[in-house]
Design a protein around this motif. Structure first.
Motif, PDB file in Angstrom:
ATOM      1  N   THR A  90     -13.725 -25.518  37.117  1.00  0.00           N
ATOM      2  CA  THR A  90     -12.678 -25.570  37.677  1.00  0.00           C
ATOM      3  C   THR A  90     -13.837 -27.363  38.781  1.00  0.00           C
ATOM      4  O   THR A  90     -14.403 -27.431  38.776  1.00  0.00           O
ATOM      5  CB  THR A  90     -12.411 -24.999  38.580  1.00  0.00           C
ATOM      6  N   ARG A  91     -12.121 -28.239  38.704  1.00  0.00           N
ATOM      7  CA  ARG A  91     -12.984 -29.602  39.697  1.00  0.00           C
ATOM      8  C   ARG A  91     -11.921 -29.555  40.746  1.00  0.00           C
ATOM      9  O   ARG A  91     -12.676 -30.576  41.406  1.00  0.00           O
ATOM     10  CB  ARG A  91     -12.687 -30.745  38.591  1.00  0.00           C
ATOM     11  N   ASN A  92     -11.917 -28.383  41.145  1.00  0.00           N
ATOM     12  CA  ASN A  92     -10.791 -27.938  42.531  1.00  0.00           C
ATOM     13  C   ASN A  92     -12.226 -28.167  43.504  1.00  0.00           C
ATOM     14  O   ASN A  92     -12.717 -27.589  43.290  1.00  0.00           O
ATOM     15  CB  ASN A  92      -9.729 -26.839  42.777  1.00  0.00           C
ATOM     16  N   ASP A  93     -11.646 -28.458  44.875  1.00  0.00           N
ATOM     17  CA  ASP A  93     -12.929 -27.688  46.325  1.00  0.00           C
ATOM     18  C   ASP A  93     -12.169 -26.787  46.593  1.00  0.00           C
ATOM     19  O   ASP A  93     -10.893 -27.383  47.231  1.00  0.00           O
ATOM     20  CB  ASP A  93     -12.689 -29.310  47.088  1.00  0.00           C
ATOM     21  N   ILE A  94     -12.896 -25.700  46.972  1.00  0.00           N
ATOM     22  CA  ILE A  94     -12.145 -24.157  46.625  1.00  0.00           C
ATOM     23  C   ILE A  94     -13.622 -23.928  48.222  1.00  0.00           C
ATOM     24  O   ILE A  94     -15.003 -24.166  48.064  1.00  0.00           O
ATOM     25  CB  ILE A  94     -12.856 -23.743  45.428  1.00  0.00           C
ATOM     26  N   ASP A  95     -13.451 -22.845  48.607  1.00  0.00           N
ATOM     27  CA  ASP A  95     -14.018 -22.248  49.334  1.00  0.00           C
ATOM     28  C   ASP A  95     -15.269 -21.597  48.979  1.00  0.00           C
ATOM     29  O   ASP A  95     -14.862 -20.180  47.970  1.00  0.00           O
ATOM     30  CB  ASP A  95     -12.835 -21.843  50.939  1.00  0.00           C
ATOM     31  N   VAL A  96     -16.152 -21.520  48.887  1.00  0.00           N
ATOM     32  CA  VAL A  96     -17.426 -20.884  48.608  1.00  0.00           C
ATOM     33  C   VAL A  96     -18.241 -19.711  49.538  1.00  0.00           C
ATOM     34  O   VAL A  96     -18.289 -20.534  50.741  1.00  0.00           O
ATOM     35  CB  VAL A  96     -18.313 -21.101  47.398  1.00  0.00           C
ATOM     36  N   VAL A  97     -18.596 -19.144  49.526  1.00  0.00           N
ATOM     37  CA  VAL A  97     -19.416 -18.245  49.884  1.00  0.00           C
ATOM     38  C   VAL A  97     -21.242 -18.012  49.714  1.00  0.00           C
ATOM     39  O   VAL A  97     -20.679 -18.255  47.973  1.00  0.00           O
ATOM     40  CB  VAL A  97     -19.431 -16.709  50.326  1.00  0.00           C
ATOM     41  N   PRO A 160      -8.391 -15.467  44.311  1.00  0.00           N
ATOM     42  CA  PRO A 160      -8.337 -16.409  42.612  1.00  0.00           C
ATOM     43  C   PRO A 160      -7.905 -17.501  42.487  1.00  0.00           C
ATOM     44  O   PRO A 160      -7.712 -18.607  43.326  1.00  0.00           O
ATOM     45  CB  PRO A 160      -6.584 -15.227  42.682  1.00  0.00           C
ATOM     46  N   THR A 161      -8.813 -17.479  41.852  1.00  0.00           N
ATOM     47  CA  THR A 161      -9.270 -19.290  41.589  1.00  0.00           C
ATOM     48  C   THR A 161      -9.315 -19.329  39.494  1.00  0.00           C
ATOM     49  O   THR A 161      -9.296 -18.958  38.456  1.00  0.00           O
ATOM     50  CB  THR A 161     -11.205 -19.357  41.240  1.00  0.00           C
ATOM     51  N   ASP A 162      -7.952 -20.930  39.471  1.00  0.00           N
ATOM     52  CA  ASP A 162      -7.411 -21.425  38.593  1.00  0.00           C
ATOM     53  C   ASP A 162      -9.471 -21.588  37.797  1.00  0.00           C
ATOM     54  O   ASP A 162      -9.543 -23.166  38.815  1.00  0.00           O
ATOM     55  CB  ASP A 162      -7.113 -22.325  38.350  1.00  0.00           C
ATOM     56  N   VAL A 163      -8.937 -21.339  35.993  1.00  0.00           N
ATOM     57  CA  VAL A 163     -10.153 -22.067  35.492  1.00  0.00           C
ATOM     58  C   VAL A 163      -9.651 -22.476  34.494  1.00  0.00           C
ATOM     59  O   VAL A 163      -8.911 -22.356  33.902  1.00  0.00           O
ATOM     60  CB  VAL A 163     -11.850 -21.584  35.034  1.00  0.00           C
ATOM     61  N   VAL A 164     -10.227 -23.375  33.647  1.00  0.00           N
ATOM     62  CA  VAL A 164     -10.248 -23.978  31.853  1.00  0.00           C
ATOM     63  C   VAL A 164     -11.314 -23.459  31.280  1.00  0.00           C
ATOM     64  O   VAL A 164     -12.328 -24.312  31.520  1.00  0.00           O
ATOM     65  CB  VAL A 164      -9.498 -25.328  31.802  1.00  0.00           C
ATOM     66  N   ILE A 165     -10.842 -23.504  30.019  1.00  0.00           N
ATOM     67  CA  ILE A 165     -11.793 -23.733  29.392  1.00  0.00           C
ATOM     68  C   ILE A 165     -12.338 -25.066  28.735  1.00  0.00           C
ATOM     69  O   ILE A 165     -11.718 -25.400  28.504  1.00  0.00           O
ATOM     70  CB  ILE A 165     -11.837 -23.037  28.000  1.00  0.00           C
ATOM     71  N   LEU A 166     -14.112 -25.085  29.223  1.00  0.00           N
ATOM     72  CA  LEU A 166     -14.927 -26.230  28.537  1.00  0.00           C
ATOM     73  C   LEU A 166     -15.509 -26.105  27.433  1.00  0.00           C
ATOM     74  O   LEU A 166     -14.935 -27.318  26.895  1.00  0.00           O
ATOM     75  CB  LEU A 166     -15.290 -26.553  29.629  1.00  0.00           C
ATOM     76  N   GLY A 167     -16.230 -25.239  27.444  1.00  0.00           N
ATOM     77  CA  GLY A 167     -16.710 -25.337  25.297  1.00  0.00           C
ATOM     78  C   GLY A 167     -17.937 -24.247  25.666  1.00  0.00           C
ATOM     79  O   GLY A 167     -17.267 -22.675  26.652  1.00  0.00           O
ATOM     80  N   GLU A 168     -18.870 -24.582  24.994  1.00  0.00           N
ATOM     81  CA  GLU A 168     -19.978 -23.995  25.167  1.00  0.00           C
ATOM     82  C   GLU A 168     -21.220 -24.454  24.785  1.00  0.00           C
ATOM     83  O   GLU A 168     -21.569 -25.549  24.517  1.00  0.00           O
ATOM     84  CB  GLU A 168     -19.918 -22.301  24.271  1.00  0.00           C
ATOM     85  N   VAL A 169     -22.375 -23.668  25.225  1.00  0.00           N
ATOM     86  CA  VAL A 169     -23.790 -24.587  25.029  1.00  0.00           C
ATOM     87  C   VAL A 169     -24.210 -24.117  23.756  1.00  0.00           C
ATOM     88  O   VAL A 169     -24.829 -22.923  23.678  1.00  0.00           O
ATOM     89  CB  VAL A 169     -24.547 -24.571  26.277  1.00  0.00           C
ATOM     90  N   ARG A 170     -24.750 -24.533  23.251  1.00  0.00           N
ATOM     91  CA  ARG A 170     -25.601 -24.752  21.835  1.00  0.00           C
ATOM     92  C   ARG A 170     -26.739 -25.526  21.440  1.00  0.00           C
ATOM     93  O   ARG A 170     -26.334 -27.175  21.649  1.00  0.00           O
ATOM     94  CB  ARG A 170     -24.662 -24.306  20.145  1.00  0.00           C
ATOM     95  N   TRP A 171     -27.982 -25.466  20.895  1.00  0.00           N
ATOM     96  CA  TRP A 171     -29.274 -26.624  21.107  1.00  0.00           C
ATOM     97  C   TRP A 171     -29.171 -27.137  21.607  1.00  0.00           C
ATOM     98  O   TRP A 171     -29.307 -28.207  21.804  1.00  0.00           O
ATOM     99  CB  TRP A 171     -28.791 -26.666  19.872  1.00  0.00           C
TER     100      TRP A 171
END
Length: 206
Positions: A90-97, A160-171
């Protein structure tokens, strides 16, 4: 070996560039869809000490997030292979602990950390002539605490937090999700220099 996962493209970027374009990451071994709303929950496998005693928060529903890809993987499993996990963000500014506050239980030569021993802590409490905590008080000792959070950089979202699939890391390369690649190719064109800029790509979907 070519990745045959239909959800992941063969277009890759530097993981460092992706980290600079996303605020928080969440990794999952399960495909959650192109977009997903993460719901706070209590982990089913809490951190335990050498004696099998639970030494992390088991009462606060939360979403585990991280500010970098490597920290996201460490928060799940330090030995997890990169290509076993999907990367959401997510690129949103959200409150975190930050689950490593100043009220951590500790005793001499027994700091709150992955090697913390609850039995040694309770022995110390008893040696001081203090009352031992009830079961409820014992659970409250670990409110908003995870013993390896300092190492992993784990943070929690409590809503609740909205996220999007970005991909995956390989090599050591970050491969974009197929839907992002398809959307970007239509908007930017395959030869556009903006392909090198994750912000331009993610602006299309986040």
């Amino acid at each position: 070996m070519i990745n045959h996962d239909p959800n992941i493209s063969e277009v890759w970027l530097s993981p460092a560039k992706i980290e600079g374009a996303v605020n928080y990451f969440h990794v999952s071994s399960n495909w959650l869809g192109n977009t997903f709303t993460l719901t706070p929950r209590i982990p089913t496998g809490p951190y335990v000490d050498e004696g099998g005693w639970v030494i992390e928060d088991t009462t606060t529903p939360r979403i585990s997030l991280a500010t970098s890809l490597r920290k996201a993987y460490k928060a799940v499993n330090a030995s997890m292979k990169w290509d076993d996990m999907y990367v959401y963000g997510t690129r949103n500014d959200i409150d975190v602990v930050v689950p490593f506050g100043d009220t951590r239980p500790h005793s001499p030569r027994n700091p709150y950390s992955p090697t913390f021993s609850l039995s040694r802590y309770l022995d110390w409490v008893e040696s001081k002539g203090w009352d031992l905590p009830t079961d409820k008080q014992e659970r409250e000792l670990f409110t908003h605490l995870v013993p390896d959070a300092k190492r992993t950089g784990e943070v929690w979202a409590l809503e609740p937090t909205d996220v999007v699939i970005l991909g995956e890391v390989r090599w050591n390369k970050f491969y974009l999700a197929k839907w992002i690649e398809e959307k970007a190719s239509k908007k930017l064109g395959a030869a556009n220099e903006k392909w090198k800029d994750p912000n331009s790509i993610l602006d299309l979907v986040m």
